[in-house]
Motif scaffolding. Structure first.
Motif, mmCIF file in Angstrom:
data_model
loop_
_atom_site.group_PDB
_atom_site.id
_atom_site.type_symbol
_atom_site.label_atom_id
_atom_site.label_comp_id
_atom_site.label_asym_id
_atom_site.label_seq_id
_atom_site.Cartn_x
_atom_site.Cartn_y
_atom_site.Cartn_z
ATOM 1 N N ASP B 107 -12.209 -46.828 -38.343
ATOM 2 C CA ASP B 107 -14.157 -46.664 -38.650
ATOM 3 C C ASP B 107 -14.218 -47.100 -40.054
ATOM 4 N N ALA B 108 -13.069 -47.109 -41.091
ATOM 5 C CA ALA B 108 -13.397 -47.262 -42.309
ATOM 6 C C ALA B 108 -11.879 -47.421 -43.043
ATOM 7 N N VAL B 109 -11.790 -47.947 -44.229
ATOM 8 C CA VAL B 109 -10.356 -48.204 -44.788
ATOM 9 C C VAL B 109 -10.838 -48.450 -46.400
ATOM 10 N N GLY B 110 -9.935 -47.645 -47.092
ATOM 11 C CA GLY B 110 -10.385 -47.606 -48.690
ATOM 12 C C GLY B 110 -9.286 -46.767 -49.373
ATOM 13 N N THR B 111 -9.632 -46.921 -50.670
ATOM 14 C CA THR B 111 -8.684 -45.994 -51.679
ATOM 15 C C THR B 111 -9.880 -45.199 -52.490
ATOM 16 N N ASP B 112 -9.262 -43.920 -52.677
ATOM 17 C CA ASP B 112 -10.164 -43.153 -53.548
ATOM 18 C C ASP B 112 -10.035 -43.421 -54.994
ATOM 19 N N ASP B 113 -10.653 -42.504 -55.755
ATOM 20 C CA ASP B 113 -10.418 -42.751 -57.150
ATOM 21 C C ASP B 113 -9.230 -42.372 -57.730
ATOM 22 N N ARG B 114 -8.227 -41.796 -57.159
ATOM 23 C CA ARG B 114 -6.661 -41.675 -57.459
ATOM 24 C C ARG B 114 -5.817 -42.535 -56.886
ATOM 25 N N GLY B 115 -6.316 -43.581 -56.124
ATOM 26 C CA GLY B 115 -5.527 -44.785 -55.595
ATOM 27 C C GLY B 115 -4.901 -44.473 -54.560
ATOM 28 N N CYS B 116 -5.314 -43.259 -53.655
ATOM 29 C CA CYS B 116 -4.698 -42.883 -52.485
ATOM 30 C C CYS B 116 -5.420 -43.725 -51.368
ATOM 31 N N GLY B 117 -4.674 -44.326 -50.524
ATOM 32 C CA GLY B 117 -5.136 -45.073 -49.446
ATOM 33 C C GLY B 117 -5.615 -44.065 -48.218
ATOM 34 N N TRP B 118 -6.808 -44.576 -47.904
ATOM 35 C CA TRP B 118 -7.423 -43.740 -46.622
ATOM 36 C C TRP B 118 -7.921 -44.585 -45.443
ATOM 37 N N VAL B 119 -7.618 -44.088 -44.320
ATOM 38 C CA VAL B 119 -8.108 -44.621 -43.077
ATOM 39 C C VAL B 119 -8.901 -43.739 -42.177
ATOM 40 N N ASP B 120 -10.419 -43.653 -41.917
ATOM 41 C CA ASP B 120 -11.066 -43.000 -41.001
ATOM 42 C C ASP B 120 -10.956 -43.569 -39.551
ATOM 43 N N LEU B 121 -10.475 -42.679 -38.838
ATOM 44 C CA LEU B 121 -10.446 -43.021 -37.269
ATOM 45 C C LEU B 121 -11.503 -42.289 -36.432
ATOM 46 N N SER B 122 -11.690 -42.921 -35.459
ATOM 47 C CA SER B 122 -12.443 -42.294 -34.180
ATOM 48 C C SER B 122 -11.409 -42.228 -32.843
ATOM 49 N N ILE B 123 -11.433 -41.106 -32.177
ATOM 50 C CA ILE B 123 -10.390 -40.952 -31.212
ATOM 51 C C ILE B 123 -11.084 -40.293 -29.896
ATOM 52 N N ASP B 124 -10.914 -41.198 -29.042
ATOM 53 C CA ASP B 124 -11.470 -40.397 -27.596
ATOM 54 C C ASP B 124 -10.430 -40.101 -26.722
ATOM 55 N N LEU B 125 -10.573 -38.724 -26.249
ATOM 56 C CA LEU B 125 -9.544 -38.363 -25.207
ATOM 57 C C LEU B 125 -10.266 -38.373 -24.113
ATOM 58 N N GLU B 126 -9.972 -39.283 -23.127
ATOM 59 C CA GLU B 126 -10.576 -39.532 -21.835
ATOM 60 C C GLU B 126 -9.743 -39.040 -20.630
ATOM 61 N N VAL B 127 -10.793 -38.681 -19.784
ATOM 62 C CA VAL B 127 -10.097 -38.338 -18.658
ATOM 63 C C VAL B 127 -10.835 -38.947 -17.361
ATOM 64 N N GLY B 128 -10.641 -39.846 -16.741
ATOM 65 C CA GLY B 128 -11.335 -40.580 -15.730
ATOM 66 C C GLY B 128 -12.438 -40.951 -16.448
ATOM 67 N N GLU B 129 -13.616 -40.691 -15.959
ATOM 68 C CA GLU B 129 -15.025 -41.218 -16.503
ATOM 69 C C GLU B 129 -15.385 -40.376 -17.794
ATOM 70 N N LYS B 130 -14.665 -39.173 -17.829
ATOM 71 C CA LYS B 130 -15.159 -38.115 -18.810
ATOM 72 C C LYS B 130 -14.604 -38.536 -20.169
ATOM 73 N N THR B 131 -15.193 -38.017 -21.086
ATOM 74 C CA THR B 131 -14.500 -37.830 -22.512
ATOM 75 C C THR B 131 -14.472 -36.445 -22.977
ATOM 76 N N PRO B 132 -13.615 -35.445 -22.410
ATOM 77 C CA PRO B 132 -13.741 -34.194 -22.889
ATOM 78 C C PRO B 132 -13.593 -33.901 -24.226
ATOM 79 N N THR B 133 -13.006 -34.778 -25.005
ATOM 80 C CA THR B 133 -12.823 -34.432 -26.400
ATOM 81 C C THR B 133 -12.911 -35.706 -27.334
ATOM 82 N N ARG B 134 -13.945 -35.542 -28.231
ATOM 83 C CA ARG B 134 -13.942 -36.672 -29.401
ATOM 84 C C ARG B 134 -13.569 -36.120 -30.791
#
Lengths: 168, 163
Positions: B107-134
């Motif tokens: 979802d996002a890629v960047g660095t903070d004011d201390r120079g640390c690299g960060w990545v924001d992720l969205s992850i879906d755990l799917e079972v068949g047609e359902k997504t029990p956990t996001r």
């Protein structure tokens, strides 16, 4: 006006159950946890990688709750000890015999190292009005657990949303 | 030991993580509960789960969910990937007989004011047609060969972005 019992209302924001973990962080559980999800991260399996990256072995961050869950039984204990007593206090005080967790947020700070003995404190943040879900009718509550190490460093803040209910 | 190392410059918004499939058995659920020291019976006693929780079987517990998300993320990043935060909602349970499919994207890629690299992720755990956990996750990623997010301490480690 809140329909919560006064006792429960008074718990909101209070730091309760300041406790020490019952055992030191150890590798056996780390291997069991990694095995349970087939986590092959060399940080947890290879001494050289752990020394190079983290100055020695650490625990997977997601294991944070493992280190303060009480033993199922120990000498002198007459009742089941539970990890988040406040969650069970709420079930009892609100007359909601069943409960599930719905949301979990963990913010990770200082890594947990082999030999650490963690300390925890539980804080009730909120309790909802009655709501009905497919499980039944009850209330949602948000509990925070602050987890630190023996050096007074913050290791994690874990926040749970629980739903206590009477079955439909 | 040769290990994989993902660096920040290799990651772009919208990139997809490799899919992970897990067949869930009663042993999966019980092993996860034991590993998490979670002795509550709905994670090992089918009768209790059905009669008390009203669910169709024993089900995967919260820390086991967290452990799967961590594994999924660090399979992708390699060992220098350091979790800052994970947040997930379990709108349904995962039972023996289910096949869990993990799918993630950046979802996002960047660095903070201390120079640390960060990545924001969205992850879906799917079972068949359902997504029990996001799940939403924030993970620190090295910006170059010399960078190691695990070395960051104190003010240099900001798992929650500054307001």
């Amino acid at each position: 006006m809140s329909d919560l019992p006064a006792e429960v209302e008074s718990w909101i924001g209070q730091r309760r159950y300041e406790e020490n973990g019952e055992f030191d962080v150890e590798r056996g559980y780390i291997f069991t946890s990694c095995s349970s999800v087939q986590n092959g991260n060399p940080l947890y399996w290879d001494e050289e990688t752990a020394n190079e990256l983290t100055g020695g072995p650490i625990a997977p961050p997601s294991m944070i709750s493992v280190w303060f869950r009480p033993h199922y039984w120990s000498p002198g204990r007459t009742e089941e000890a539970v990890a988040m007593q406040l969650h069970f206090d709420l079930k009892a005080a609100l007359g909601l015999p069943e409960a599930v967790m719905t949301d979990n947020t963990i913010t990770f700070h200082e890594p947990v190292r082999i030999g650490d003995r963690l300390k925890t404190v539980q804080i009730l943040r909120s309790v909802s009005a009655f709501k009905t879900t497919k499980l039944g009718t009850g209330r949602f509550w948000v509990l925070d657990m602050e987890i630190g190490n023996q050096n007074g460093e913050l290791c994690a803040i874990e926040s749970y949303t629980g739903f206590g209910y009477n079955r439909s | 030991m040769q290990t994989k190392e993902l660096r920040l410059a290799q990651i772009s918004i919208g990139a997809e993580l490799p899919e992970l499939r897990i067949e869930v058995t009663p042993s999966t659920v019980v092993l996860g509960a034991i590993a998490a020291r979670d002795w509550r019976p709905m994670h090992h006693d089918k009768d209790f789960a059905q009669e008390r929780n009203g669910t169709r079987h024993i089900f995967i517990n919260t820390p086991h969910n967290a452990a799967y998300f961590e594994r999924y993320i660090t399979d992708w990043t390699g060992p220098k990937g350091r979790l800052g935060k994970i947040q997930f909602r379990m709108s349904d349970s995962v039972f023996p007989g289910d096949t869990m499919v993990f799918r993630g994207k950046v979802d996002a890629v960047g660095t903070d004011d201390r120079g640390c690299g960060w990545v924001d992720l969205s992850i879906d755990l799917e079972v068949g047609e359902k997504t029990p956990t996001r799940c939403k996750a924030r993970v620190a990623i090295p910006i170059d060969a010399d960078d190691n997010p695990w070395k960051r301490r104190g003010d240099d480690w900001k798992p929650v972005p500054s307001a």
